[in-house]
Write an enzyme that holds these catalytic residues in place. Structure first.
Site, mmCIF file in Angstrom:
data_model
loop_
_atom_site.group_PDB
_atom_site.id
_atom_site.type_symbol
_atom_site.label_atom_id
_atom_site.label_comp_id
_atom_site.label_asym_id
_atom_site.label_seq_id
_atom_site.Cartn_x
_atom_site.Cartn_y
_atom_site.Cartn_z
ATOM 1 N N PRO A 13 0.827 -1.209 0.000
ATOM 2 C CA PRO A 13 0.000 0.000 0.000
ATOM 3 C C PRO A 13 0.863 1.261 0.000
ATOM 4 O O PRO A 13 1.972 1.250 0.547
ATOM 5 C CB PRO A 13 -0.791 -0.099 1.318
ATOM 6 C CG PRO A 13 -0.174 -1.188 2.110
ATOM 7 C CD PRO A 13 0.702 -2.005 1.221
ATOM 8 N N ASP A 14 0.356 2.331 -0.626
ATOM 9 C CA ASP A 14 1.078 3.598 -0.514
ATOM 10 C C ASP A 14 0.684 4.264 0.799
ATOM 11 O O ASP A 14 0.109 3.613 1.690
ATOM 12 C CB ASP A 14 0.850 4.491 -1.750
ATOM 13 C CG ASP A 14 -0.587 4.971 -1.880
ATOM 14 O OD1 ASP A 14 -1.407 4.715 -0.973
ATOM 15 O OD2 ASP A 14 -0.916 5.608 -2.905
ATOM 16 N N PHE A 15 0.990 5.543 0.961
ATOM 17 C CA PHE A 15 0.709 6.202 2.238
ATOM 18 C C PHE A 15 -0.610 6.963 2.210
ATOM 19 O O PHE A 15 -1.419 6.847 3.121
ATOM 20 C CB PHE A 15 1.866 7.157 2.592
ATOM 21 C CG PHE A 15 3.137 6.412 2.853
ATOM 22 C CD1 PHE A 15 3.401 5.896 4.110
ATOM 23 C CD2 PHE A 15 4.041 6.172 1.839
ATOM 24 C CE1 PHE A 15 4.551 5.162 4.351
ATOM 25 C CE2 PHE A 15 5.200 5.443 2.065
ATOM 26 C CZ PHE A 15 5.460 4.943 3.326
ATOM 27 N N ARG A 16 -0.820 7.745 1.147
ATOM 28 C CA ARG A 16 -1.890 8.745 1.201
ATOM 29 C C ARG A 16 -3.111 8.437 0.348
ATOM 30 O O ARG A 16 -4.052 9.234 0.353
ATOM 31 C CB ARG A 16 -1.316 10.126 0.835
ATOM 32 C CG ARG A 16 -0.299 10.590 1.856
ATOM 33 C CD ARG A 16 0.335 11.934 1.560
ATOM 34 N NE ARG A 16 1.292 12.265 2.608
ATOM 35 C CZ ARG A 16 2.520 11.761 2.695
ATOM 36 N NH1 ARG A 16 2.960 10.939 1.766
ATOM 37 N NH2 ARG A 16 3.320 12.086 3.696
ATOM 38 N N ASN A 87 11.054 5.326 -1.588
ATOM 39 C CA ASN A 87 10.550 4.038 -1.099
ATOM 40 C C ASN A 87 11.569 3.320 -0.229
ATOM 41 O O ASN A 87 12.771 3.412 -0.452
ATOM 42 C CB ASN A 87 10.135 3.168 -2.276
ATOM 43 C CG ASN A 87 8.977 3.778 -3.039
ATOM 44 O OD1 ASN A 87 8.343 4.704 -2.534
ATOM 45 N ND2 ASN A 87 8.713 3.298 -4.230
ATOM 46 N N ASP A 89 11.062 -0.039 0.351
ATOM 47 C CA ASP A 89 10.780 -1.468 0.134
ATOM 48 C C ASP A 89 11.923 -2.201 -0.572
ATOM 49 O O ASP A 89 11.872 -3.424 -0.742
ATOM 50 C CB ASP A 89 9.470 -1.638 -0.648
ATOM 51 C CG ASP A 89 9.440 -0.816 -1.944
ATOM 52 O OD1 ASP A 89 10.477 -0.733 -2.625
ATOM 53 O OD2 ASP A 89 8.372 -0.264 -2.270
ATOM 54 N N HIS A 106 14.847 8.196 1.592
ATOM 55 C CA HIS A 106 14.274 7.972 2.920
ATOM 56 C C HIS A 106 14.869 6.741 3.598
ATOM 57 O O HIS A 106 14.267 6.168 4.497
ATOM 58 C CB HIS A 106 12.747 7.885 2.823
ATOM 59 C CG HIS A 106 12.135 9.210 2.451
ATOM 60 N ND1 HIS A 106 10.823 9.362 2.068
ATOM 61 C CD2 HIS A 106 12.671 10.464 2.402
ATOM 62 C CE1 HIS A 106 10.577 10.644 1.800
ATOM 63 N NE2 HIS A 106 11.682 11.324 1.980
HETATM 64 P P1 OAD Z 1 2.026 8.824 -1.231
HETATM 65 O O1 OAD Z 1 1.155 7.745 -0.680
HETATM 66 O O2 OAD Z 1 1.993 10.139 -0.558
HETATM 67 O O3 OAD Z 1 1.653 9.089 -2.766
HETATM 68 C C1 OAD Z 1 1.528 8.036 -3.685
HETATM 69 C C2 OAD Z 1 1.041 8.600 -5.010
HETATM 70 O O4 OAD Z 1 1.025 7.541 -5.949
HETATM 71 C C3 OAD Z 1 -0.364 9.190 -4.958
HETATM 72 O O5 OAD Z 1 -0.430 10.364 -5.746
HETATM 73 C C4 OAD Z 1 -1.224 8.057 -5.569
HETATM 74 O O6 OAD Z 1 -2.384 8.538 -6.225
HETATM 75 C C5 OAD Z 1 -0.251 7.467 -6.554
HETATM 76 N N1 OAD Z 1 -0.500 6.049 -6.861
HETATM 77 C C6 OAD Z 1 -0.684 5.026 -6.006
HETATM 78 N N2 OAD Z 1 -0.832 3.865 -6.665
HETATM 79 C C7 OAD Z 1 -0.751 4.170 -7.986
HETATM 80 C C8 OAD Z 1 -0.846 3.408 -9.186
HETATM 81 N N3 OAD Z 1 -1.041 2.090 -9.188
HETATM 82 N N4 OAD Z 1 -0.717 4.069 -10.356
HETATM 83 C C9 OAD Z 1 -0.520 5.419 -10.401
HETATM 84 N N5 OAD Z 1 -0.417 6.175 -9.296
HETATM 85 C C10 OAD Z 1 -0.528 5.573 -8.107
HETATM 86 O O7 OAD Z 1 3.510 8.217 -1.308
HETATM 87 P P2 OAD Z 1 4.888 9.019 -1.437
HETATM 88 O O8 OAD Z 1 4.739 10.194 -2.323
HETATM 89 O O9 OAD Z 1 5.930 8.024 -1.766
HETATM 90 O O10 OAD Z 1 8.063 8.548 4.192
HETATM 91 O O11 OAD Z 1 5.084 9.503 0.071
HETATM 92 C C11 OAD Z 1 6.230 10.213 0.444
HETATM 93 C C12 OAD Z 1 6.675 9.827 1.823
HETATM 94 O O12 OAD Z 1 5.603 9.976 2.746
HETATM 95 C C13 OAD Z 1 7.087 8.392 1.983
HETATM 96 O O13 OAD Z 1 8.412 8.152 1.552
HETATM 97 C C14 OAD Z 1 6.922 8.137 3.457
HETATM 98 C C15 OAD Z 1 5.725 8.997 3.797
HETATM 99 O O14 OAD Z 1 5.827 9.676 4.976
HETATM 100 C C16 OAD Z 1 8.898 7.584 4.689
HETATM 101 O O15 OAD Z 1 8.825 6.416 4.383
HETATM 102 C C17 OAD Z 1 9.940 8.051 5.610
#
Ligand code: OAD
Length: 276
Positions: A13-16, A87, A89, A106
């Site tokens: 999973p992503d974060f946001r 990332n 991972d 990070h």
């Molecule tokens: P976010 O979760 O903030 O953003 C992920 C982005 O990817 C969002 O704009 C989603 O819409 C998009 N996304 C997800 N899945 C997708 C898919 N299959 N195809 C296209 N787009 C997709 O993640 P990051 O930007 O990496 O810190 O977050 C930055 C940092 O916030 C992370 O590194 C983490 C967190 O605090 C640490 O790990 C220290």
């Protein structure tokens, strides 16, 4: 520049992202508010949630997908100046991109540091404890040993400084799967020269692409694998990418011989456009 969105097709999973993102699933990790999982203050109060996440993300659980292998192909073609990733991972390394081409902004699980005496340990030294749901302790001073993941307020790795040279040299900036919400990483997108095209492949319009777009910006909204496959097709690299993925999956299967492999073949498989 990449973020958590390039690893969601690998099952992480992503974060946001609302609903599926880690920050929408606080109960699973027992954290009071989203950022707590990466805050030192909360970590010293309760390190368990972070180690629950660490156990999940430790190298070996997930496999690179098409996007990682596309970046690897750029490296193989000597077109990749550097890959800046947020990332943790380790899937960029797992795809075969050498450490010299990576800036893991990070941090990573490759090494860990005692939070008290600051001794450094190879990541594998604490692997067994993390897998056994035990908080790893320093064998010398008994302090908690924390994987070298950058928490909010902590310094980024020294390699991050490479950006001062790299971004001025780039003649194309790819930005894949990130919300561009976390500084100082997000502002890297402004460091390429104005004449340099920036290509965003992401589900949402983010950062400067929404607020202050440049004339040469290009945006491909939607699923990152779909966007990358489209780009690869335009470049005429589809067969090459399929061959690379098959070759790398072959290595994984040889390593895990005896493990049951999935035989599902799908044209749009998000892990493997060759059909894994
Ligand atoms: P976010 O979760 O903030 O953003 C992920 C982005 O990817 C969002 O704009 C989603 O819409 C998009 N996304 C997800 N899945 C997708 C898919 N299959 N195809 C296209 N787009 C997709 O993640 P990051 O930007 O990496 O810190 O977050 C930055 C940092 O916030 C992370 O590194 C983490 C967190 O605090 C640490 O790990 C220290």
């Amino acid at each position: 520049m990449v973020g958590a969105g390039i690893s969601t097709p690998s099952g992480i999973p992503d974060f946001r992202s609302p609903g599926s993102g880690l920050y929408s699933n606080l109960q699973q990790y027992d954290i009071p508010y989203p950022e707590a999982i990466f805050e030192l203050g909360f970590f010293f109060h309760n390190p368990k949630p972070f180690f629950t996440l660490a156990k999940e993300l430790y190298p070996g659980h997930y496999r690179p997908n098409v996007t990682h292998y596309f970046l690897r192909l750029l490296h193989d073609k000597e077109l990749l100046l550097r890959l800046y990733t947020q990332n943790i991972d380790g899937l960029e390394r797992a795809s075969g991109i050498p450490a010299s081409k990576l800036v893991e902004a990070h941090g990573s699980f490759v090494s860990a540091t005692c939070t008290v005496c600051r001794r450094s340990f190879p990541g594998e030294d604490i692997w067994a404890d993390v897998m056994a749901d035990k908080v790893p302790r320093c064998p010398i001073c008994t302090g908690i040993v924390k994987p070298d993941i950058v928490f909010f307020g902590e310094q980024l790795p020294a390699r991050f400084l490479l950006h001062t040279a790299d971004f001025a040299l780039a003649d194309l900036l790819l930005i894949l799967g990130t919300s561009l919400e976390v500084e100082p990483f997000a502002s890297l997108s402004e460091e390429v020269q104005k004449s340099v095209p920036r290509l965003l492949i992401n589900r949402d319009l983010v950062g400067p692409f929404a607020l202050s777009p440049r004339r040469k910006d290009v945006v491909q909204l939607g699923d990152v694998v779909h966007g990358v496959e489209r780009l690869v097709d335009l470049l005429g690299w589809t067969q090459e990418l399929q061959d690379l993925i098959q070759q790398e999956h072959g290595k994984v299967q040889m390593l895990s011989s005896g493990a049951q492999s999935s035989s599902t073949s799908s044209v749009h498989c998000s892990l493997c456009i060759a059909g894994c």
